[in-house]
Design an enzyme around this catalytic site. Structure first.
Site, PDB file in Angstrom:
ATOM      1  N   LYS A  48     -46.818 -14.657   1.057  1.00  0.00           N
ATOM      2  CA  LYS A  48     -47.718 -13.517   0.378  1.00  0.00           C
ATOM      3  C   LYS A  48     -47.800 -13.794  -1.148  1.00  0.00           C
ATOM      4  O   LYS A  48     -46.986 -14.543  -1.716  1.00  0.00           O
ATOM      5  CB  LYS A  48     -47.158 -12.130   0.675  1.00  0.00           C
ATOM      6  N   TYR A 103     -55.148  -7.630   9.396  1.00  0.00           N
ATOM      7  CA  TYR A 103     -54.373  -6.619   9.740  1.00  0.00           C
ATOM      8  C   TYR A 103     -55.089  -5.417  10.575  1.00  0.00           C
ATOM      9  O   TYR A 103     -54.419  -4.473  10.552  1.00  0.00           O
ATOM     10  CB  TYR A 103     -53.501  -6.266   8.461  1.00  0.00           C
ATOM     11  N   PHE A 161     -50.028   2.845   5.507  1.00  0.00           N
ATOM     12  CA  PHE A 161     -49.847   1.933   4.548  1.00  0.00           C
ATOM     13  C   PHE A 161     -50.896   0.749   4.448  1.00  0.00           C
ATOM     14  O   PHE A 161     -50.829   0.044   3.653  1.00  0.00           O
ATOM     15  CB  PHE A 161     -48.470   1.237   4.947  1.00  0.00           C
ATOM     16  N   ARG A 195     -39.082 -15.474  12.707  1.00  0.00           N
ATOM     17  CA  ARG A 195     -38.715 -13.968  12.297  1.00  0.00           C
ATOM     18  C   ARG A 195     -37.342 -13.756  11.749  1.00  0.00           C
ATOM     19  O   ARG A 195     -36.900 -13.245  11.099  1.00  0.00           O
ATOM     20  CB  ARG A 195     -38.985 -12.969  13.540  1.00  0.00           C
ATOM     21  N   THR A 204     -38.472  -6.467   7.856  1.00  0.00           N
ATOM     22  CA  THR A 204     -39.664  -6.357   7.236  1.00  0.00           C
ATOM     23  C   THR A 204     -39.362  -5.387   5.936  1.00  0.00           C
ATOM     24  O   THR A 204     -39.819  -6.051   4.813  1.00  0.00           O
ATOM     25  CB  THR A 204     -40.296  -5.339   8.029  1.00  0.00           C
ATOM     26  N   ARG A 249     -36.515 -12.765   2.915  1.00  0.00           N
ATOM     27  CA  ARG A 249     -36.994 -11.394   2.414  1.00  0.00           C
ATOM     28  C   ARG A 249     -35.814 -10.954   1.522  1.00  0.00           C
ATOM     29  O   ARG A 249     -35.906 -10.256   0.582  1.00  0.00           O
ATOM     30  CB  ARG A 249     -37.537 -10.337   3.492  1.00  0.00           C
ATOM     31  N   ASN A 251     -43.246  -8.106   0.340  1.00  0.00           N
ATOM     32  CA  ASN A 251     -42.173  -8.600   1.028  1.00  0.00           C
ATOM     33  C   ASN A 251     -42.191 -10.208   1.697  1.00  0.00           C
ATOM     34  O   ASN A 251     -41.486 -10.486   2.403  1.00  0.00           O
ATOM     35  CB  ASN A 251     -41.856  -7.696   2.537  1.00  0.00           C
ATOM     36  N   HIS A 273     -45.252 -12.940   6.077  1.00  0.00           N
ATOM     37  CA  HIS A 273     -45.606 -12.428   7.129  1.00  0.00           C
ATOM     38  C   HIS A 273     -45.413 -13.690   8.263  1.00  0.00           C
ATOM     39  O   HIS A 273     -45.497 -14.878   8.185  1.00  0.00           O
ATOM     40  CB  HIS A 273     -47.276 -12.105   7.287  1.00  0.00           C
ATOM     41  N   GLU A 324     -53.309 -15.087  15.719  1.00  0.00           N
ATOM     42  CA  GLU A 324     -53.421 -15.262  14.284  1.00  0.00           C
ATOM     43  C   GLU A 324     -53.691 -16.622  13.960  1.00  0.00           C
ATOM     44  O   GLU A 324     -54.369 -16.854  12.958  1.00  0.00           O
ATOM     45  CB  GLU A 324     -52.014 -14.649  13.555  1.00  0.00           C
TER      46      GLU A 324
HETATM   47  P1  CMP Z   1     -46.165  -7.793   7.781  1.00  0.00           P
HETATM   48  O1  CMP Z   1     -45.283  -8.720   8.621  1.00  0.00           O
HETATM   49  O2  CMP Z   1     -47.092  -8.701   7.000  1.00  0.00           O
HETATM   50  O3  CMP Z   1     -47.062  -6.879   8.530  1.00  0.00           O
HETATM   51  C1  CMP Z   1     -47.613  -5.668   8.219  1.00  0.00           C
HETATM   52  C2  CMP Z   1     -47.080  -5.450   6.662  1.00  0.00           C
HETATM   53  O4  CMP Z   1     -47.178  -3.845   6.464  1.00  0.00           O
HETATM   54  C3  CMP Z   1     -45.588  -5.479   6.741  1.00  0.00           C
HETATM   55  O5  CMP Z   1     -45.453  -6.929   6.640  1.00  0.00           O
HETATM   56  C4  CMP Z   1     -45.390  -4.870   5.268  1.00  0.00           C
HETATM   57  O6  CMP Z   1     -45.505  -5.734   4.187  1.00  0.00           O
HETATM   58  C5  CMP Z   1     -46.375  -3.678   5.122  1.00  0.00           C
HETATM   59  N1  CMP Z   1     -45.725  -2.277   5.447  1.00  0.00           N
HETATM   60  C6  CMP Z   1     -45.703  -1.353   4.563  1.00  0.00           C
HETATM   61  N2  CMP Z   1     -45.224  -0.323   4.924  1.00  0.00           N
HETATM   62  C7  CMP Z   1     -44.794  -0.389   6.025  1.00  0.00           C
HETATM   63  C8  CMP Z   1     -44.064   0.110   7.127  1.00  0.00           C
HETATM   64  N3  CMP Z   1     -43.582   1.347   6.996  1.00  0.00           N
HETATM   65  N4  CMP Z   1     -43.880  -0.438   8.372  1.00  0.00           N
HETATM   66  C9  CMP Z   1     -44.279  -1.725   8.480  1.00  0.00           C
HETATM   67  N5  CMP Z   1     -44.934  -2.537   7.641  1.00  0.00           N
HETATM   68  C10 CMP Z   1     -45.189  -1.921   6.414  1.00  0.00           C
END
Ligand code: CMP
Length: 141
Positions: free
Chosen positions: A10, A50, A58, A86, A92, A103, A113, A116, A127
């Protein structure tokens, strides 16, 4: 089984200049990079990628963040690649991510974070196809 998964480094991690360090973690875990490109996503592209999160509170912030700078997008291939990636990424929310995960080491917040990774077989397929035509993915050997 040998799987493919989509990984995105990211904007926060690209800006931190840690693409190579993150690639080393993939490689050291036995994951091969079989497709890769750098891109600066438009709001439409990030929003579509997304789309499953469209109704989440969010979503707007997520799209804004993902378009704030260039990202590095890759397909990782290997035994159990989806779960392996993962595990390498960690939770996350970096505050909850296990020590030694990407992370925990490189991310600042749940929004910024660092990475992805696809969360399952169906999303991995969708994806990968979203960013790479089949001819741009090179089978690992
Ligand atoms: P990612 O794996 O890229 O998928 C969706 C993204 O939304 C996640 O990582 C986070 O960076 C972002 N995000 C922000 N707030 C939340 C939340 N409360 N729960 C899950 N993802 C979140």
């Amino acid at each position: 089984a040998v799987e493919r998964t989509l990984s995105i480094i990211k904007p926060d991690a690209v800006a931190k200049n840690v693409i190579g360090q993150i690639y080393a973690r993939f490689e050291n875990a036995g994951l091969k990079i079989v497709a890769a490109k750098m891109a600066w996503l438009s709001a439409q592209e990030a929003g579509e990628f997304y789309a499953v999160h469209k109704e989440r509170p969010f979503y707007a912030e997520l799209v804004k963040f993902m378009t704030s700078g260039p990202v590095m997008i890759q397909v990782l291939e290997g035994e159990n690649a989806i779960a392996k990636n993962r595990d390498l990424m960690g939770a996350t929310d970096p505050k909850k991510a296990a020590p030694g995960t990407i992370r925990a080491d490189f991310a600042e917040s749940i929004d910024a974070n660092a990475v992805h990774g696809s969360d399952g077989q169906d999303t991995a397929k969708a994806e990968v196809a979203f960013f790479f035509p089949a001819m741009a993915v090179y089978a690992g050997r």
